[in-house]
Design a protein around this motif. Sequence first.
Motif, PDB file in Angstrom:
ATOM      1  N   LEU A  43       0.625  -1.207  -0.250  1.00  0.00           N
ATOM      2  CA  LEU A  43       0.045   0.080   0.047  1.00  0.00           C
ATOM      3  C   LEU A  43       0.947   1.039   0.145  1.00  0.00           C
ATOM      4  O   LEU A  43       0.229   2.323  -0.618  1.00  0.00           O
ATOM      5  CB  LEU A  43      -0.787   0.185   1.437  1.00  0.00           C
ATOM      6  N   GLN A  44       1.738   1.377   0.959  1.00  0.00           N
ATOM      7  CA  GLN A  44       3.457   2.480   1.047  1.00  0.00           C
ATOM      8  C   GLN A  44       3.434   2.889  -0.695  1.00  0.00           C
ATOM      9  O   GLN A  44       3.783   3.969  -0.679  1.00  0.00           O
ATOM     10  CB  GLN A  44       3.635   2.285   2.292  1.00  0.00           C
ATOM     11  N   GLN A  45       3.636   1.610  -1.319  1.00  0.00           N
ATOM     12  CA  GLN A  45       4.725   1.544  -2.778  1.00  0.00           C
ATOM     13  C   GLN A  45       3.566   2.128  -3.595  1.00  0.00           C
ATOM     14  O   GLN A  45       4.391   3.189  -4.081  1.00  0.00           O
ATOM     15  CB  GLN A  45       4.920  -0.309  -3.414  1.00  0.00           C
ATOM     16  N   LEU A  46       2.545   1.727  -3.350  1.00  0.00           N
ATOM     17  CA  LEU A  46       1.584   2.454  -4.819  1.00  0.00           C
ATOM     18  C   LEU A  46       0.403   3.322  -3.792  1.00  0.00           C
ATOM     19  O   LEU A  46       0.852   4.699  -5.587  1.00  0.00           O
ATOM     20  CB  LEU A  46       0.273   1.494  -3.946  1.00  0.00           C
ATOM     21  N   GLU A  47       1.406   4.235  -3.044  1.00  0.00           N
ATOM     22  CA  GLU A  47       0.989   5.787  -2.333  1.00  0.00           C
ATOM     23  C   GLU A  47       1.955   6.107  -3.463  1.00  0.00           C
ATOM     24  O   GLU A  47       2.235   7.379  -3.958  1.00  0.00           O
ATOM     25  CB  GLU A  47       0.746   5.583  -1.071  1.00  0.00           C
ATOM     26  N   ARG A  48       2.735   5.682  -3.194  1.00  0.00           N
ATOM     27  CA  ARG A  48       4.611   6.328  -3.739  1.00  0.00           C
ATOM     28  C   ARG A  48       4.902   6.577  -5.006  1.00  0.00           C
ATOM     29  O   ARG A  48       4.574   8.023  -5.524  1.00  0.00           O
ATOM     30  CB  ARG A  48       5.347   5.789  -2.779  1.00  0.00           C
ATOM     31  N   GLU A  49       3.820   5.504  -5.808  1.00  0.00           N
ATOM     32  CA  GLU A  49       3.876   6.323  -6.937  1.00  0.00           C
ATOM     33  C   GLU A  49       3.052   7.067  -7.525  1.00  0.00           C
ATOM     34  O   GLU A  49       2.848   7.115  -8.614  1.00  0.00           O
ATOM     35  CB  GLU A  49       3.402   4.248  -7.601  1.00  0.00           C
ATOM     36  N   LEU A  50       1.751   6.968  -6.581  1.00  0.00           N
ATOM     37  CA  LEU A  50       0.739   7.981  -7.366  1.00  0.00           C
ATOM     38  C   LEU A  50       1.191   9.268  -6.287  1.00  0.00           C
ATOM     39  O   LEU A  50       0.861   9.723  -7.611  1.00  0.00           O
ATOM     40  CB  LEU A  50      -0.125   7.270  -6.545  1.00  0.00           C
ATOM     41  N   PHE A  51       1.888   9.611  -6.143  1.00  0.00           N
ATOM     42  CA  PHE A  51       2.461  10.888  -6.144  1.00  0.00           C
ATOM     43  C   PHE A  51       3.274  10.923  -6.805  1.00  0.00           C
ATOM     44  O   PHE A  51       3.244  12.482  -7.490  1.00  0.00           O
ATOM     45  CB  PHE A  51       2.867  10.898  -4.526  1.00  0.00           C
ATOM     46  N   ILE A  52       4.323  10.529  -7.172  1.00  0.00           N
ATOM     47  CA  ILE A  52       4.953  10.435  -8.660  1.00  0.00           C
ATOM     48  C   ILE A  52       4.694  10.660  -9.800  1.00  0.00           C
ATOM     49  O   ILE A  52       4.894  11.515 -10.311  1.00  0.00           O
ATOM     50  CB  ILE A  52       6.187   9.164  -8.477  1.00  0.00           C
ATOM     51  N   GLN A  53       3.610   9.490 -10.278  1.00  0.00           N
ATOM     52  CA  GLN A  53       2.941   9.847 -11.362  1.00  0.00           C
ATOM     53  C   GLN A  53       1.792  10.971 -11.890  1.00  0.00           C
ATOM     54  O   GLN A  53       1.948  11.775 -12.596  1.00  0.00           O
ATOM     55  CB  GLN A  53       2.448   8.103 -11.859  1.00  0.00           C
ATOM     56  N   ASP A  54       0.901  10.722 -10.466  1.00  0.00           N
ATOM     57  CA  ASP A  54       0.237  11.983 -10.904  1.00  0.00           C
ATOM     58  C   ASP A  54      -0.216  13.141  -8.993  1.00  0.00           C
ATOM     59  O   ASP A  54      -1.396  12.884  -8.097  1.00  0.00           O
ATOM     60  CB  ASP A  54      -1.188  11.429 -11.084  1.00  0.00           C
ATOM     61  N   PRO A  55       0.413  14.019  -8.576  1.00  0.00           N
ATOM     62  CA  PRO A  55       0.177  14.124  -7.259  1.00  0.00           C
ATOM     63  C   PRO A  55      -0.390  15.066  -7.175  1.00  0.00           C
ATOM     64  O   PRO A  55      -1.115  15.269  -6.144  1.00  0.00           O
ATOM     65  CB  PRO A  55       1.930  15.425  -7.323  1.00  0.00           C
ATOM     66  N   ASP A  56      -1.354  16.153  -8.001  1.00  0.00           N
ATOM     67  CA  ASP A  56      -3.074  15.992  -7.946  1.00  0.00           C
ATOM     68  C   ASP A  56      -3.634  15.688  -8.083  1.00  0.00           C
ATOM     69  O   ASP A  56      -3.989  15.992  -6.940  1.00  0.00           O
ATOM     70  CB  ASP A  56      -3.195  17.567  -9.318  1.00  0.00           C
ATOM     71  N   LEU A  57      -3.955  14.583  -8.089  1.00  0.00           N
ATOM     72  CA  LEU A  57      -4.795  13.605  -7.921  1.00  0.00           C
ATOM     73  C   LEU A  57      -4.506  13.239  -7.152  1.00  0.00           C
ATOM     74  O   LEU A  57      -5.328  12.262  -5.509  1.00  0.00           O
ATOM     75  CB  LEU A  57      -4.382  12.553  -9.321  1.00  0.00           C
ATOM     76  N   ALA A  58      -2.890  12.873  -6.357  1.00  0.00           N
ATOM     77  CA  ALA A  58      -2.828  11.899  -5.363  1.00  0.00           C
ATOM     78  C   ALA A  58      -3.743  13.429  -3.649  1.00  0.00           C
ATOM     79  O   ALA A  58      -3.221  12.758  -2.920  1.00  0.00           O
ATOM     80  CB  ALA A  58      -1.664  11.518  -4.607  1.00  0.00           C
ATOM     81  N   ARG A  59      -3.191  14.142  -3.810  1.00  0.00           N
ATOM     82  CA  ARG A  59      -3.077  15.222  -3.169  1.00  0.00           C
ATOM     83  C   ARG A  59      -4.985  14.986  -2.668  1.00  0.00           C
ATOM     84  O   ARG A  59      -5.230  15.453  -1.843  1.00  0.00           O
ATOM     85  CB  ARG A  59      -2.937  16.469  -3.518  1.00  0.00           C
ATOM     86  N   GLN A  60      -5.637  15.262  -4.224  1.00  0.00           N
ATOM     87  CA  GLN A  60      -7.184  15.036  -3.742  1.00  0.00           C
ATOM     88  C   GLN A  60      -7.387  14.285  -3.097  1.00  0.00           C
ATOM     89  O   GLN A  60      -8.291  14.371  -1.952  1.00  0.00           O
ATOM     90  CB  GLN A  60      -7.226  15.655  -5.054  1.00  0.00           C
ATOM     91  N   LEU A  61      -7.237  12.537  -3.362  1.00  0.00           N
ATOM     92  CA  LEU A  61      -7.415  11.646  -3.583  1.00  0.00           C
ATOM     93  C   LEU A  61      -7.213  11.645  -1.757  1.00  0.00           C
ATOM     94  O   LEU A  61      -7.742  11.144  -0.784  1.00  0.00           O
ATOM     95  CB  LEU A  61      -7.089  10.418  -3.319  1.00  0.00           C
ATOM     96  N   GLU A  62      -5.887  12.257  -0.911  1.00  0.00           N
ATOM     97  CA  GLU A  62      -5.341  12.182   0.094  1.00  0.00           C
ATOM     98  C   GLU A  62      -6.615  13.419   1.028  1.00  0.00           C
ATOM     99  O   GLU A  62      -6.707  13.075   2.142  1.00  0.00           O
ATOM    100  CB  GLU A  62      -3.702  13.038   0.685  1.00  0.00           C
ATOM    101  N   SER A  63      -6.687  14.320   0.383  1.00  0.00           N
ATOM    102  CA  SER A  63      -7.718  15.571   1.285  1.00  0.00           C
ATOM    103  C   SER A  63      -9.274  15.266   1.525  1.00  0.00           C
ATOM    104  O   SER A  63      -9.878  15.371   1.879  1.00  0.00           O
ATOM    105  CB  SER A  63      -7.118  17.163   0.545  1.00  0.00           C
ATOM    106  N   GLY A  64      -9.456  14.280   0.692  1.00  0.00           N
ATOM    107  CA  GLY A  64     -11.217  13.724   0.403  1.00  0.00           C
ATOM    108  C   GLY A  64     -12.012  14.234   0.248  1.00  0.00           C
ATOM    109  O   GLY A  64     -12.928  14.447   0.130  1.00  0.00           O
TER     110      GLY A  64
END
Length: 94
Positions: free
Chosen positions: A11-32
């Motif tokens: 799960l942590q590896q998937l999160e890191r890859e998401l932040f690398i590939q699409d940081p905007d989407l990752a921040r949006q998902l993180e904020s909820g």
Amino acid sequence: MPLSERERRVLQQLERELFIQDPDLARQLESGVPVHGPVQPRVRDVMAAAVGVLLILLAIPLHVVPLALVGGFLVVYAVVSHKKYKNQSPSRLL
């Protein structure tokens, strides 16, 4: 049911890859909090093209050249805007 150590690492590896590939989407998902634009670009482009064609068709029997020009401009704007939208990042939440 808690996650196993292996599942946490994956799960942590998937999160890191998401932040690398699409940081905007990752921040949006993180904020909820979903981010909504004013109007979806596809809807805007289709509406602009439809209004443009309608103005052109209305200008023909009325013989109003400026109306036809405005309609043509709207159709061209819709096509160019849609192409620009399609060339942007493919991963978006809309």
